[in-house]
Design an enzyme around this catalytic site. Structure first.
Site, mmCIF file in Angstrom:
data_model
loop_
_atom_site.group_PDB
_atom_site.id
_atom_site.type_symbol
_atom_site.label_atom_id
_atom_site.label_comp_id
_atom_site.label_asym_id
_atom_site.label_seq_id
_atom_site.Cartn_x
_atom_site.Cartn_y
_atom_site.Cartn_z
ATOM 1 N N LYS A 80 0.865 -1.180 0.000
ATOM 2 C CA LYS A 80 0.000 0.000 0.000
ATOM 3 C C LYS A 80 0.903 1.232 0.000
ATOM 4 C CE LYS A 80 -3.875 1.911 2.714
ATOM 5 N NZ LYS A 80 -4.691 1.711 3.927
ATOM 6 N N SER A 155 -9.542 1.763 2.983
ATOM 7 C CA SER A 155 -8.674 2.521 2.104
ATOM 8 C C SER A 155 -7.644 1.665 1.359
ATOM 9 C CB SER A 155 -7.947 3.601 2.901
ATOM 10 O OG SER A 155 -7.108 3.000 3.866
ATOM 11 N N SER A 179 -9.664 -0.597 7.268
ATOM 12 C CA SER A 179 -9.101 -0.365 5.931
ATOM 13 C C SER A 179 -8.390 -1.557 5.304
ATOM 14 C CB SER A 179 -8.136 0.825 5.959
ATOM 15 O OG SER A 179 -8.843 2.030 5.849
#
Lengths: 483, 101
Positions: A80, A155, A179
């Site tokens: 990420k 996210s 997330s």
């Protein structure tokens, strides 16, 4: 042998360590997948094809013994893009970091590299991890591999979509209020949020420091165990990482008491989700486990507490983006004007909204009513879990009340977007481990089942979820279902 | 109690955020909606409850006061938008002297 990109990390590593396949072939197969699919999905913000191939060739020169000693040798991994890397840019999904190239690697990156992982790229996210859809990325939205009109969740939506679309077997995400688990649920992959403090946050761009935790996103429980095994551990660079942890001894009973919180199974749950979850619960009963209704009475207050605590911490953490030491600088007038213009141009709307909310919640005259109150509610939520785990071994819930929604469906209503986190935020507020595993499909979209365990029961949690994985139908991948 | 435009501008100044007149209305509406939602916490009786600032009992871990390897100046400043002689330049903050830009 099946396609290399269809294999999980565990299988890829075994094949590589036995000398059956080369790391270069593995990396090429995944780069081809990215090439073929990512223009549709938009999971990646950066792909380091050259770096990944170079590393693969280096690993191909390793002896079989050297390969075996490194549990992730031969395995491509995506990160990420809020995890800093020296050799790839890091954006946190924001314009404000400009052309930032970190002078150091995050601890998890060091650990992955030591374990032989091959870093292949950085994945998309809501700006600074603030969001539940990956629509708040400053660059482009990511689309759900199961239905490109839908969001992958967020996210960590880029990581979830990349793993679901077989562009990479493993990605790391970060979880502040769900997330990792929510996008894992929406994309049909496994996502784990470890106990707070298990995995070092050094090099994770801070959102809400008391809630953030890095964790694996994979297609199998055994892969999550493999990656968790590599990335966890104490770190002198993170004062909140746990040291000298006495590993808890899980119950040796073959039959567990599994708690079903009645607050999670009420109205508001999608019928398709309910059907899939009910089937999974029957499977658990079939394994001999006892399902027990429990209560977590402060669940209804969790979103309100979370949306005070997380923005408050974020407003403090994001004060560092001032156009002085890194990132972009907008020109204009005196120092104050430069700060304000830089932050106005650099931050997106959702980040501004949360920074303002957090600043207000911490400001003179409001601190007690908002921030302190929320932290007291957090104590109540912890006590709810403490009490529940006196009588049950694990808690099982749906990960989300619904399946992936259509892009734009929640953009104009922040509260509606926030309420989607209702089943996941309590684990962050209490610091306990949680994971989402695919339980099946509802109307062609994945449904995630969430497991929660007492603090430090991370390894036990992975084992418990794996017993269910063994009896559930294997999760197909999007193309299989559409074909 | 709803936040007024003046309240929002005050908070924006504290947060070092410049809000344009166009942004002000939507931001006020969004913030007031969120504040109305979180006000439900006031219903709870929290008398005597200790706040959980952190789930881990944090303390500052100490180590021996011995220099350890760290980033060099060039490396540490390489991402600065305006850097000169190993220092970050900023717009002038006091009268007199040369401006940073």
């Amino acid at each position: 042998m099946s396609e290399l990109w269809a294999m999980d990390a565990y299988a890829l590593h075994e094949q590589f360590a036995s000398g059956a396949i080369s790391a270069e072939a593995i990396v090429k197969a995944h780069l081809d997948r990215i090439q073929a699919w990512d223009s549709t999905i938009g999971a990646f913000l950066f792909v380091d094809a050259e770096g990944a191939l170079r590393r693969a060739r280096e690993e191909d020169a390793w002896t079989l013994d050297e390969r075996r000693r490194r549990p992730l040798s031969g395995v491509p991994v995506a990160l990420k893009d809020n995890i800093v890397t020296r050799h790839m840019p890091t954006t946190a999904g924001s314009k404000i970091l400009g052309a930032f190239l970190s002078p150091y690697d995050a601890t998890v990156v060091d650990k992955l590299m030591d374990a032989g992982a091959i870093l292949i790229g950085k994945t998309n996210l809501d700006e600074f991890a603030m969001g539940s859809s990956t629509e708040h990325s400053a660059f482009h939205p990511t689309r759900n591999p199961w239905d490109a009109t839908r969001v992958p969740g967020g996210s960590s939506g880029g990581s979830a979509a990349a793993v679901a679309a077989r562009m990479v077997p493993v990605a790391l995400g970060s979880d502040t209020g769900g997330s990792i688990r929510q996008p894992a649920s929406y994309c049909g992959v496994v996502g784990m949020k470890p106990t707070y403090g298990r995995v070092s946050r050094y090099g994770l761009i801070a959102f809400a420091s008391s809630l953030d935790q890095i964790g694996p996103m994979t297609r199998s429980l055994r892969d999550s165990r493999l990656v968790y095994g590599v990335i966890h551990g104490s770190d002198p660079h993170d004062s909140t990482s746990l040291t000298n942890v006495a590993e808890p001894i899980p119950s040796q009973e073959q039959r567990w008491r599994i708690g079903l919180p009645r607050e999670f199974f009420g109205d508001g749950m999608d019928d398709g989700v309910r059907r899939v979850i009910d089937q999974a619960l029957e499977s658990l009963q079939g394994l001999g486990h006892e399902l027990v209704e429990i209560s977590l009475p402060h669940t209804d207050y969790a979103i309100a507490a979370y949306y005070l605590i997380a923005p408050a911490e974020a407003s403090s953490n994001l004060s560092r983006y001032d156009g002085v030491r890194y990132g972009m600088r907008a020109s204009g007038g005196d120092l104050l004007n430069m700060y304000e213009t830089t932050r106005d141009e650099g931050f997106g709307d959702e980040v501004k909204r949360r920074v303002l909310l957090g600043t207000h919640a911490l400001s003179a005259g409001y601190y007690d009513a908002y921030y302190l109150t929320a932290q007291k509610v957090r104590t109540r939520i912890r006590e709810d879990f403490d009490q529940a785990f006196q009588t049950v071994d694990y808690i099982v819930t749906p990960t989300t009340p619904d399946t992936a929604f259509v892009l734009g469906a929640r953009s104009d209503d922040p509260i509606k977007m926030y309420l989607g986190d209702i089943f996941t935020v309590t684990a962050n507020l209490a610091g306990i481990p949680g994971l989402s595993m695919p339980a099946g499909l509802a109307a062609g979209l994945p449904v995630g089942l969430q497991w929660l365990a007492p603090p430090l029961f991370d390894a036990a949690l992975l084992d418990a979820a794996e017993t269910l994985e063994r009896v559930l139908q294997p999760m197909p991948w999007p193309e299989e279902v559409k074909a | 109690m709803d936040l007024s435009d003046a309240d929002i501008l005050h908070v924006a100044r504290l947060a070092r955020l410049h809000l344009t007149p166009d942004e002000l209305g939507p931001v006020r509406a969004d913030l007031n909606r969120v504040l109305a939602y979180v006000s439900q916490l006031q219903k709870l009786d929290l008398e005597g409850v200790r706040p959980t600032m952190h789930v881990v009992e944090t303390h500052a871990p100490l180590r021996e006061d011995r220099p350890e390897p760290s980033l060099g100046i060039a490396e540490a400043t390489k991402n600065g938008p305006v850097v000169e002689n190993g220092m970050f330049l900023v717009p002038r903050i006091m009268e007199g002297g040369a401006s940073g830009e």
